[in-house]
Design a protein around this motif. Sequence first.
Motif, PDB file in Angstrom:
ATOM      1  N   UNK A 192       0.816  -1.228   0.000  1.00 34.46           N
ATOM      2  CA  UNK A 192       0.000   0.000   0.000  1.00 34.46           C
ATOM      3  C   UNK A 192       0.846   1.273   0.000  1.00 34.46           C
ATOM      4  N   UNK A 193       1.976   1.272   0.720  1.00 30.29           N
ATOM      5  CA  UNK A 193       2.826   2.471   0.718  1.00 30.29           C
ATOM      6  C   UNK A 193       3.481   2.672  -0.647  1.00 30.29           C
ATOM      7  N   UNK A 194       3.810   1.571  -1.332  1.00 32.45           N
ATOM      8  CA  UNK A 194       4.330   1.694  -2.694  1.00 32.45           C
ATOM      9  C   UNK A 194       3.286   2.336  -3.602  1.00 32.45           C
ATOM     10  N   UNK A 195       2.018   1.959  -3.412  1.00 31.30           N
ATOM     11  CA  UNK A 195       0.944   2.504  -4.233  1.00 31.30           C
ATOM     12  C   UNK A 195       0.794   4.009  -3.989  1.00 31.30           C
ATOM     13  N   UNK A 196       0.858   4.430  -2.729  1.00 29.17           N
ATOM     14  CA  UNK A 196       0.777   5.860  -2.412  1.00 29.17           C
ATOM     15  C   UNK A 196       1.937   6.608  -3.065  1.00 29.17           C
ATOM     16  N   UNK A 197       3.098   6.014  -2.991  1.00 34.57           N
ATOM     17  CA  UNK A 197       4.292   6.645  -3.556  1.00 34.57           C
ATOM     18  C   UNK A 197       4.155   6.772  -5.083  1.00 34.57           C
ATOM     19  N   UNK A 198       3.672   5.724  -5.727  1.00 33.87           N
ATOM     20  CA  UNK A 198       3.478   5.769  -7.164  1.00 33.87           C
ATOM     21  C   UNK A 198       2.453   6.835  -7.548  1.00 33.87           C
ATOM     22  N   UNK A 199       1.368   6.886  -6.813  1.00 32.10           N
ATOM     23  CA  UNK A 199       0.331   7.874  -7.121  1.00 32.10           C
ATOM     24  C   UNK A 199       0.889   9.292  -6.987  1.00 32.10           C
ATOM     25  N   UNK A 200       1.712   9.493  -5.969  1.00 30.16           N
ATOM     26  CA  UNK A 200       2.327  10.807  -5.763  1.00 30.16           C
ATOM     27  C   UNK A 200       3.248  11.161  -6.927  1.00 30.16           C
ATOM     28  N   UNK A 201       4.133  10.228  -7.291  1.00 31.24           N
ATOM     29  CA  UNK A 201       5.088  10.475  -8.374  1.00 31.24           C
ATOM     30  C   UNK A 201       4.354  10.788  -9.670  1.00 31.24           C
ATOM     31  N   UNK A 202       3.372   9.983 -10.006  1.00 35.53           N
ATOM     32  CA  UNK A 202       2.646  10.171 -11.255  1.00 35.53           C
ATOM     33  C   UNK A 202       1.853  11.473 -11.253  1.00 35.53           C
ATOM     34  N   UNK A 203       1.317  11.845 -10.090  1.00 35.54           N
ATOM     35  CA  UNK A 203       0.580  13.110  -9.990  1.00 35.54           C
ATOM     36  C   UNK A 203       1.514  14.296 -10.161  1.00 35.54           C
ATOM     37  N   UNK A 204       2.702  14.224  -9.546  1.00 31.65           N
ATOM     38  CA  UNK A 204       3.652  15.324  -9.672  1.00 31.65           C
ATOM     39  C   UNK A 204       4.128  15.486 -11.110  1.00 31.65           C
TER      40      UNK A 204
END
Length: 232
Positions: free
Chosen positions: A61-73
């Motif tokens: 789940x933390x990897x998913x949050x990190x991916x969502x953040x990176x892709x959003x930025x």
Amino acid sequence: MAGVARQARPSPAPVLLSIGQVLAKLSPEFPDLTPSKLRFLEERKLVAPARTASGYRKFSPSDMERLRFVLSMQRDHYLPLKVIRGYLEEMDVGRTPELPGGTIAAASMLSAERKLTRDELIRESGASPMLLGDAISSSLIVASDVFGEDSLAVLKSLVELQRSGIEPRHLRGFRAAAERELGLIESALMPVARRKDASSRARAAEMAREIAGQLEIVRSSIIRSALSRLDS
């Protein structure tokens, strides 16, 4: 039995997702996401999924949050991966870093960009319908049924510029300048863009953001230098 302490139940292990499951969850929000791009983000040390004994990637789940953040930025703020990685490294050690444009709270990892209707865009920006129409006809805002935060920021700026007598028609050259910069970026990326594999496309997209960031630095410097002449 009385007097016997209850044993705490162990917390359930987090559910780990395969690449296919990650794509299924994130693709509706990020349609350009591919297995190759996920591997590219791992190569750039933006995410570090676990590996099974057979070598398959598993995302927490933390990897998913990190991916969502990176892709959003990348999508919403056009930030190069090295800038995003530096921000995440600072967060990992407990600091509250800043990104260009101001501090972004960790909670923003889960936030989605707002979408506004035409009426909402006009109301929140304080613009007139005519000003929005002029901005669209001058190619400063793309015509659409819904608008994002970028359109809102542009329209707010146009409201302020209009108070100084600067109308959207005066800014038509901005679109032409952007097209010229795009031509420069495309020329620089031609050696990578010729390769048709997905990994090369991901690298080309990241290089484009990095080049655009460097062009923005040059442009800002030129404007600051020109403004300094007004003070002399």
